[in-house]
Design a protein around this motif. Structure first.
Motif, PDB file in Angstrom:
ATOM      1  N   ASP A 116      27.917  62.468  11.462  1.00  0.00           N
ATOM      2  CA  ASP A 116      28.603  61.548  10.541  1.00  0.00           C
ATOM      3  C   ASP A 116      27.775  61.353   9.272  1.00  0.00           C
ATOM      4  O   ASP A 116      28.302  61.391   8.152  1.00  0.00           O
ATOM      5  N   TYR A 117      26.479  61.146   9.453  1.00  0.00           N
ATOM      6  CA  TYR A 117      25.571  60.923   8.326  1.00  0.00           C
ATOM      7  C   TYR A 117      25.526  62.149   7.406  1.00  0.00           C
ATOM      8  O   TYR A 117      25.653  62.020   6.172  1.00  0.00           O
ATOM      9  N   LEU A 118      25.349  63.324   7.985  1.00  0.00           N
ATOM     10  CA  LEU A 118      25.246  64.541   7.190  1.00  0.00           C
ATOM     11  C   LEU A 118      26.546  64.833   6.433  1.00  0.00           C
ATOM     12  O   LEU A 118      26.522  65.298   5.293  1.00  0.00           O
ATOM     13  N   LYS A 119      27.662  64.522   7.075  1.00  0.00           N
ATOM     14  CA  LYS A 119      28.954  64.727   6.411  1.00  0.00           C
ATOM     15  C   LYS A 119      29.098  63.780   5.223  1.00  0.00           C
ATOM     16  O   LYS A 119      29.553  64.185   4.143  1.00  0.00           O
ATOM     17  N   ARG A 120      28.695  62.542   5.407  1.00  0.00           N
ATOM     18  CA  ARG A 120      28.767  61.568   4.301  1.00  0.00           C
ATOM     19  C   ARG A 120      27.866  61.973   3.149  1.00  0.00           C
ATOM     20  O   ARG A 120      28.185  61.729   1.984  1.00  0.00           O
ATOM     21  N   LYS A 121      26.741  62.610   3.461  1.00  0.00           N
ATOM     22  CA  LYS A 121      25.795  63.039   2.425  1.00  0.00           C
ATOM     23  C   LYS A 121      26.284  64.270   1.664  1.00  0.00           C
ATOM     24  O   LYS A 121      25.690  64.650   0.651  1.00  0.00           O
ATOM     25  N   GLY A 122      27.332  64.899   2.161  1.00  0.00           N
ATOM     26  CA  GLY A 122      27.926  66.013   1.436  1.00  0.00           C
ATOM     27  C   GLY A 122      27.380  67.384   1.780  1.00  0.00           C
ATOM     28  O   GLY A 122      27.666  68.359   1.072  1.00  0.00           O
ATOM     29  N   TYR A 123      26.606  67.510   2.854  1.00  0.00           N
ATOM     30  CA  TYR A 123      26.117  68.824   3.254  1.00  0.00           C
ATOM     31  C   TYR A 123      27.263  69.683   3.783  1.00  0.00           C
ATOM     32  O   TYR A 123      28.177  69.184   4.452  1.00  0.00           O
ATOM     33  N   ARG A 124      27.186  70.963   3.505  1.00  0.00           N
ATOM     34  CA  ARG A 124      28.057  71.931   4.174  1.00  0.00           C
ATOM     35  C   ARG A 124      27.362  72.345   5.460  1.00  0.00           C
ATOM     36  O   ARG A 124      26.191  72.724   5.432  1.00  0.00           O
ATOM     37  N   MET A 125      28.074  72.268   6.574  1.00  0.00           N
ATOM     38  CA  MET A 125      27.440  72.500   7.871  1.00  0.00           C
ATOM     39  C   MET A 125      28.072  73.692   8.577  1.00  0.00           C
ATOM     40  O   MET A 125      29.294  73.834   8.611  1.00  0.00           O
ATOM     41  N   HIS A 126      27.204  74.524   9.136  1.00  0.00           N
ATOM     42  CA  HIS A 126      27.638  75.772   9.760  1.00  0.00           C
ATOM     43  C   HIS A 126      26.985  75.895  11.133  1.00  0.00           C
ATOM     44  O   HIS A 126      25.760  75.838  11.255  1.00  0.00           O
ATOM     45  N   MET A 127      27.798  76.018  12.152  1.00  0.00           N
ATOM     46  CA  MET A 127      27.282  76.156  13.508  1.00  0.00           C
ATOM     47  C   MET A 127      26.812  77.584  13.734  1.00  0.00           C
ATOM     48  O   MET A 127      27.558  78.545  13.524  1.00  0.00           O
ATOM     49  N   CYS A 128      25.557  77.730  14.148  1.00  0.00           N
ATOM     50  CA  CYS A 128      24.960  79.050  14.393  1.00  0.00           C
ATOM     51  C   CYS A 128      24.563  79.140  15.866  1.00  0.00           C
ATOM     52  O   CYS A 128      23.646  78.451  16.305  1.00  0.00           O
ATOM     53  N   SER A 129      25.244  80.003  16.610  1.00  0.00           N
ATOM     54  CA  SER A 129      25.073  80.000  18.061  1.00  0.00           C
ATOM     55  C   SER A 129      25.127  81.400  18.652  1.00  0.00           C
ATOM     56  O   SER A 129      25.876  82.258  18.181  1.00  0.00           O
ATOM     57  N   ASN A 130      24.339  81.595  19.709  1.00  0.00           N
ATOM     58  CA  ASN A 130      24.412  82.822  20.503  1.00  0.00           C
ATOM     59  C   ASN A 130      25.408  82.692  21.651  1.00  0.00           C
ATOM     60  O   ASN A 130      25.562  83.616  22.446  1.00  0.00           O
ATOM     61  N   GLY A 131      26.047  81.530  21.774  1.00  0.00           N
ATOM     62  CA  GLY A 131      26.959  81.286  22.888  1.00  0.00           C
ATOM     63  C   GLY A 131      28.205  82.153  22.828  1.00  0.00           C
ATOM     64  O   GLY A 131      28.561  82.713  21.785  1.00  0.00           O
ATOM     65  N   PHE A 132      28.894  82.230  23.964  1.00  0.00           N
ATOM     66  CA  PHE A 132      30.069  83.090  24.076  1.00  0.00           C
ATOM     67  C   PHE A 132      31.292  82.457  23.403  1.00  0.00           C
ATOM     68  O   PHE A 132      31.535  81.261  23.497  1.00  0.00           O
ATOM     69  N   HIS A 133      32.074  83.304  22.753  1.00  0.00           N
ATOM     70  CA  HIS A 133      33.190  82.870  21.918  1.00  0.00           C
ATOM     71  C   HIS A 133      34.157  81.953  22.655  1.00  0.00           C
ATOM     72  O   HIS A 133      34.470  80.846  22.187  1.00  0.00           O
ATOM     73  N   GLU A 134      34.632  82.397  23.829  1.00  0.00           N
ATOM     74  CA  GLU A 134      35.683  81.643  24.507  1.00  0.00           C
ATOM     75  C   GLU A 134      35.184  80.315  25.065  1.00  0.00           C
ATOM     76  O   GLU A 134      35.961  79.393  25.306  1.00  0.00           O
ATOM     77  N   VAL A 135      33.858  80.200  25.251  1.00  0.00           N
ATOM     78  CA  VAL A 135      33.290  78.975  25.807  1.00  0.00           C
ATOM     79  C   VAL A 135      32.938  77.981  24.701  1.00  0.00           C
ATOM     80  O   VAL A 135      33.176  76.775  24.827  1.00  0.00           O
ATOM     81  N   GLN A 136      32.383  78.469  23.602  1.00  0.00           N
ATOM     82  CA  GLN A 136      31.887  77.573  22.559  1.00  0.00           C
ATOM     83  C   GLN A 136      33.001  76.727  21.929  1.00  0.00           C
ATOM     84  O   GLN A 136      32.801  75.545  21.650  1.00  0.00           O
ATOM     85  N   TYR A 137      34.152  77.323  21.701  1.00  0.00           N
ATOM     86  CA  TYR A 137      35.236  76.560  21.090  1.00  0.00           C
ATOM     87  C   TYR A 137      35.746  75.470  22.032  1.00  0.00           C
ATOM     88  O   TYR A 137      36.114  74.375  21.594  1.00  0.00           O
ATOM     89  N   LYS A 138      35.754  75.751  23.331  1.00  0.00           N
ATOM     90  CA  LYS A 138      36.163  74.738  24.305  1.00  0.00           C
ATOM     91  C   LYS A 138      35.156  73.588  24.330  1.00  0.00           C
ATOM     92  O   LYS A 138      35.537  72.415  24.411  1.00  0.00           O
ATOM     93  N   LYS A 139      33.875  73.928  24.272  1.00  0.00           N
ATOM     94  CA  LYS A 139      32.846  72.883  24.279  1.00  0.00           C
ATOM     95  C   LYS A 139      32.908  72.048  23.000  1.00  0.00           C
ATOM     96  O   LYS A 139      32.733  70.820  23.044  1.00  0.00           O
TER      97      LYS A 139
END
Length: 235
Positions: free
Chosen positions: A117-140
């Protein structure tokens, strides 16, 4: 504000992957009635975690495939049981159910929603960087209500290479449209998140969840925090 884009690891940085998996592993043990083969469930749990850590380390280095990881992380602990026929089909069946249990868990690291919430209010662009599996990460992401904070979801399966490879971070920069000089990587894993980012010419912040001793940290590490709330004092 020096940084415009934040590359943020997901598993065990924002999402309590370990804590949720502990619960899911117990549910999996009960679902398949593995008490028939293990007098003490802890024997199975310990063997699983030993295998899982080893296999994810190999996977991050590109030494094994995704399919190998999925089968082996259950083949190894199941092989410790007595009287069980451990087949590839059984390992895949158990893995699918385990991942279903995992992906339904909403648990996050303390302060995760407050930080985002704080980072979004500050205006940062945020990008999730993960080695996790595609079908699992979106569900999580949906289970823990963190999906909408991210401008971009960057998974190793899409990149064709895992963190800590420089090629992964180069891909992330290209997909996100971020500039190397104004991007900060935030993560809990010293090897895949931090050393990977530093080797790719990015600044890096270690969320030192696993209490890595200071003498083992790289000298060019940009920031170290002990909890997520501390990040709000820096950014």
């Amino acid at each position: 504000m020096k940084y415009k884009d934040l590359f943020i690891d997901f598993d065990d940085t924002l999402y309590d992957t370990h804590g949720n998996a502990v619960i899911a592993l117990s549910e999996t043990f009960d679902y398949f009635h593995l008490d028939r083969y293990f007098e003490d469930p802890q024997v199975f749990y310990d063997a699983y975690w030993t295998a899982n850590i080893d296999l994810w380390t190999q996977y991050a280095k590109g030494e094994i495939t995704r399919d190998c990881l999925i089968v082996e992380r259950f083949r190894r602990p199941l092989s410790v049981g007595k009287g069980i026929e451990v087949t590839k089909e059984l390992c895949l069946e158990i893995s699918d159910k385990f991942l279903d249990f995992c992906a339904s868990k909403p648990g996050v690291i303390d302060g995760a929603h407050e930080l985002m919430d704080y980072l979004k209010r500050k205006g940062y662009r945020m990008h999730m960087c993960s080695n996790g599996f595609h079908e699992v990460q979106y569900k999580k992401l949906d289970a823990c209500s963190l999906h909408d904070y991210f401008n971009t979801i960057i998974l190793s399966e899409d990149a064709g290479v895992n963190k800590p490879s420089k090629d992964y971070f180069d891909y992330a920069l290209k997909v996100s449209g971020a500039n190397r000089e104004t991007t900060l990587m935030i993560g809990d894993n010293l090897q895949s998140d931090i050393l990977g980012a530093l080797n790719a010419g990015l600044d890096a912040m270690l969320f030192n969840r696993w209490q890595v001793p200071s003498e083992e940290l790289p000298q060019d590490l940009t920031f170290v925090v002990d909890n997520l709330c501390d990040i709000m004092e820096i950014l």
